[in-house]
Motif scaffolding. Structure first.
Motif: not given
Length: 85
Positions: A53-57
């Motif tokens: 996961f990444r920020a914005g997902d």
């Protein structure tokens, strides 16, 4: 002869779950900070699988419905997956 199945609170809890759709705000080892799409509330999600996961997902999170009364509230994910845009 028909078998009767006795439901206990444990077996009922395994069947009942909630689903949250959210946007990932922050990724940490063992947890995600997300914004719930329904309530716009920030929630800490405890899960082992944070590395993808990444920020914005966007994520779909299945949990048992239990949420702490802390700020921000916390849940433990039973299953979590990224939602492709």
């Amino acid at each position: 002869a028909a078998k009767l199945h006795t439901l206990t609170l444990n077996t009922i809890a395994e069947v009942i779950f909630m689903t949250m759709c959210a946007t990932v705000l922050c990724v940490q080892s063992g947890s995600l900070l997300v914004c719930d799409h329904c309530t716009r509330q920030q929630v800490v999600v405890h899960t082992a699988g944070t590395s993808c996961f990444r920020a914005g997902d966007r994520a779909c999170i299945r949990y048992n419905g239990t949420m702490t009364n802390s700020i921000p509230p916390q849940i433990s994910a039973q299953h979590i997956c990224r939602i492709c845009h």
